[in-house]
Design a protein around this motif. Sequence first.
Motif, PDB file in Angstrom:
ATOM      1  N   CYS A  19       0.858  -1.190   0.000  1.00  0.00           N
ATOM      2  CA  CYS A  19       0.000   0.000   0.000  1.00  0.00           C
ATOM      3  C   CYS A  19       0.897   1.244   0.000  1.00  0.00           C
ATOM      4  O   CYS A  19       2.103   1.140   0.179  1.00  0.00           O
ATOM      5  CB  CYS A  19      -0.915  -0.024   1.222  1.00  0.00           C
ATOM      6  N   PRO A  20       0.338   2.440  -0.179  1.00  0.00           N
ATOM      7  CA  PRO A  20       1.183   3.652  -0.217  1.00  0.00           C
ATOM      8  C   PRO A  20       1.911   3.913   1.100  1.00  0.00           C
ATOM      9  O   PRO A  20       2.987   4.513   1.114  1.00  0.00           O
ATOM     10  CB  PRO A  20       0.189   4.771  -0.514  1.00  0.00           C
ATOM     11  N   GLY A  21       1.326   3.463   2.223  1.00  0.00           N
ATOM     12  CA  GLY A  21       1.994   3.611   3.511  1.00  0.00           C
ATOM     13  C   GLY A  21       2.277   5.059   3.873  1.00  0.00           C
ATOM     14  O   GLY A  21       1.695   5.994   3.307  1.00  0.00           O
ATOM     15  N   CYS A  70       0.120   8.138   2.616  1.00  0.00           N
ATOM     16  CA  CYS A  70      -1.200   7.964   3.229  1.00  0.00           C
ATOM     17  C   CYS A  70      -1.215   8.568   4.627  1.00  0.00           C
ATOM     18  O   CYS A  70      -0.383   8.227   5.471  1.00  0.00           O
ATOM     19  CB  CYS A  70      -1.547   6.480   3.299  1.00  0.00           C
ATOM     20  N   LEU A  93      -3.215   8.045   6.970  1.00  0.00           N
ATOM     21  CA  LEU A  93      -3.671   7.117   8.010  1.00  0.00           C
ATOM     22  C   LEU A  93      -2.569   6.168   8.464  1.00  0.00           C
ATOM     23  O   LEU A  93      -2.742   5.421   9.426  1.00  0.00           O
ATOM     24  CB  LEU A  93      -4.850   6.282   7.485  1.00  0.00           C
ATOM     25  N   ALA A  94      -1.440   6.190   7.791  1.00  0.00           N
ATOM     26  CA  ALA A  94      -0.432   5.143   7.992  1.00  0.00           C
ATOM     27  C   ALA A  94       0.273   5.243   9.334  1.00  0.00           C
ATOM     28  O   ALA A  94       0.443   6.326   9.898  1.00  0.00           O
ATOM     29  CB  ALA A  94       0.601   5.218   6.876  1.00  0.00           C
ATOM     30  N   SER A 117       0.979  -3.838   4.378  1.00  0.00           N
ATOM     31  CA  SER A 117       0.072  -2.727   4.688  1.00  0.00           C
ATOM     32  C   SER A 117       0.745  -1.796   5.692  1.00  0.00           C
ATOM     33  O   SER A 117       1.427  -2.259   6.610  1.00  0.00           O
ATOM     34  CB  SER A 117      -1.230  -3.227   5.320  1.00  0.00           C
ATOM     35  N   GLY A 118       0.485  -0.506   5.547  1.00  0.00           N
ATOM     36  CA  GLY A 118       1.087   0.476   6.451  1.00  0.00           C
ATOM     37  C   GLY A 118       0.261   0.736   7.702  1.00  0.00           C
ATOM     38  O   GLY A 118       0.668   1.499   8.576  1.00  0.00           O
ATOM     39  N   CYS A 119      -0.918   0.115   7.787  1.00  0.00           N
ATOM     40  CA  CYS A 119      -1.713   0.200   9.015  1.00  0.00           C
ATOM     41  C   CYS A 119      -2.782  -0.883   8.982  1.00  0.00           C
ATOM     42  O   CYS A 119      -2.940  -1.576   7.979  1.00  0.00           O
ATOM     43  CB  CYS A 119      -2.346   1.592   9.205  1.00  0.00           C
ATOM     44  N   ASN A 167      -5.775  -0.916   8.485  1.00  0.00           N
ATOM     45  CA  ASN A 167      -6.827  -0.874   7.454  1.00  0.00           C
ATOM     46  C   ASN A 167      -6.583  -1.896   6.344  1.00  0.00           C
ATOM     47  O   ASN A 167      -7.495  -2.221   5.589  1.00  0.00           O
ATOM     48  CB  ASN A 167      -6.953   0.526   6.854  1.00  0.00           C
ATOM     49  N   ALA A 168      -5.360  -2.376   6.236  1.00  0.00           N
ATOM     50  CA  ALA A 168      -5.068  -3.571   5.427  1.00  0.00           C
ATOM     51  C   ALA A 168      -5.266  -3.399   3.928  1.00  0.00           C
ATOM     52  O   ALA A 168      -5.647  -4.343   3.242  1.00  0.00           O
ATOM     53  CB  ALA A 168      -5.892  -4.762   5.925  1.00  0.00           C
ATOM     54  N   CYS A 169      -5.028  -2.190   3.399  1.00  0.00           N
ATOM     55  CA  CYS A 169      -5.176  -1.989   1.952  1.00  0.00           C
ATOM     56  C   CYS A 169      -4.203  -2.865   1.166  1.00  0.00           C
ATOM     57  O   CYS A 169      -4.447  -3.174   0.004  1.00  0.00           O
ATOM     58  CB  CYS A 169      -4.972  -0.520   1.600  1.00  0.00           C
TER      59      CYS A 169
HETATM   60  S1  SF4 Z   1      -3.316   0.155   4.790  1.00  0.00           S
HETATM   61 FE1  SF4 Z   1      -3.348   2.037   5.987  1.00  0.00          FE
HETATM   62  S2  SF4 Z   1      -1.464   3.070   5.372  1.00  0.00           S
HETATM   63 FE2  SF4 Z   1      -1.913   1.602   3.801  1.00  0.00          FE
HETATM   64  S3  SF4 Z   1      -3.096   2.750   2.271  1.00  0.00           S
HETATM   65 FE3  SF4 Z   1      -4.537   1.694   3.655  1.00  0.00          FE
HETATM   66  S4  SF4 Z   1      -5.066   3.240   5.150  1.00  0.00           S
HETATM   67 FE4  SF4 Z   1      -3.174   3.917   4.164  1.00  0.00          FE
END
Ligand code: SF4
Length: 294
Positions: free
Chosen positions: A160-162, A166, A168-169, A201-203, A205-207
């Motif tokens: 993910c962009p992390g 992002c 939210l990361a 994933s960077g958080c 939210n598991a994108c």
């Molecule tokens: S997993 Fe978290 S850090 Fe990664 S894109 Fe989704 S919201 Fe952003």
Amino acid sequence: MKILVHELGAEEFARQVEEEFAHFVTLGTDFPQAEYDRIAAYFAPPPFETGLSGEIDRSDPAFALWVDRQVAAHKAPGYAIANISLKPIGGIPGDISAEQMDLVADLAERYSFDELRATHAQNLVLPHVRKSDLYAVWQALDEAGLADVNLDLVSDIIACPGLDYCSLANARSIPVAQKLAERFADIDRQRDLGELKIKISGCINACGHHHAGHIGILGVDRKGTENYQLLLGGSGAEDTTPAKITGPGFDEDGVVDAVERAIERYRAVREPGERFLDTYRRVGMEPFKEAIYG
Ligand code: SF4
């Protein structure tokens, strides 16, 4: 939805969902034929030619390698599905320049009934290429730096962009993916390891679908610093399983080393032809934990 559950309480929320669903069922499923036809028209196959050759000239070894890894069978005789890797070693997973995108769009127009698809694995697909056109497609991709041969291999990482992009990361994903790809850059090593899906994933939210990776990495915040949990054994395929956390997390370089230790343990205990995921399912978490944490 989170707010609704919070306001109503889980039980009341579930009751209302059931009530709504029961209401929909009473509406019946007998939609007008015109509506079926309207939707079906979106999925109509393109006008495939008949009588095409089913042969692919594999005399160019580099092209043959690409065919073996990136090209999949098509239901229409004489056609094939061409997967375009967006995972060059050291690159940003899923990244493509404007010039490269122009080229791919031209290829889609010329060779794939003007159809191009993006996959959840951050690659592109030309879904309907005549087998006799594959060589020309590959040459154009190769010139544009888009002919990597790593589909489903260890460097075909979803990230993910992390924290780079992002808000939210908790942690960065992209540098971890780049370091892992560089660690396993050797294509012979990648091929020896076979299918191995790493997802980051960077958080929570598991994108990046870390919970469905053969190896998953989840960025967390540990007292203000980036930290990475390691997970093993997930699958997002037909044999779906959630990955399990191995134990305490790592810093950025530490998680790259930990992944390598897990993979080396796989190499040591695998049976001939066994994928990483199948070895994990056979031997369980313990041998991997031992390798990762010593
Ligand atoms: S997993 Fe978290 S850090 Fe990664 S894109 Fe989704 S919201 Fe952003």
